[in-house]
Design an enzyme around this catalytic site. Sequence first.
Site: not given
Ligand code: PGA
Length: 233
Positions: A6, A85, A157, A194, A215
Amino acid sequence: MIIALNNKCNLTKQDFLKYQEELGKISTNNKLILCPTFLNIGHYNLENVELGAQNVSSKEPGATTGEVAAIQLKEEQVKYCIVGHSERRNYQHETNEEINQKIIKLLDQNIIPILCVGETKEEREKHLEKGIIEKELEIALQQVNQEQKEKIIIAYEPIWSIGTGIIPTNEEIKEMIKNIKEILPNNKVLYGGSANEENIVLLREIKEIDGYLLGGLSLKPEKLKIFIEKLEK
Ligand code: PGA
């Protein structure tokens, strides 16, 4: 395993073209799905990575200024699309009912939705996480028949993990994925929040996980490569 990238609202056209050169060098048996910005979708040129979008209109094509319809994504070879999301639920106030409409529009075009669900820190502290996710799934999947439902990829998430560097314990993740699979036993379930090239060593012990939604890490091809290598060990 599925590894969905993403990009969020990152990468200008020039940066995206350079970025794709790096992504193109990654070889893996896992399924990579790249979800760039709408504009960068038009510059996608990879063979080892499938194409996804980050959002779609919940309405029919027509008088909806600023929206992009599922049929338009389809024409650009988009095969997957993130919906629900937490950033859109939060900043654009997207409701479960709108997310349901988006899912229906995508499935009509044979685009596979990647449906994000997850609880806030406060909800977890009050032990509400299971109920929150059940409700998100129930409303988002209304009027979707069983065959179509099974195509949908779910991404668990926890909102307090997204972009914070904090991840739940393996036990906590396992429990939530099991809860989701009790409701949807035949669906793929990803973890997002994360996940990175260091904590993957811990995360990969959770056998219930079918993949990851990344992300921050999606923007760093070198680290992404390490992530994938460790995942495949
Ligand atoms: P992140 O985001 O890996 O930066 O925590 C994940 C996401 O928002 O899909």
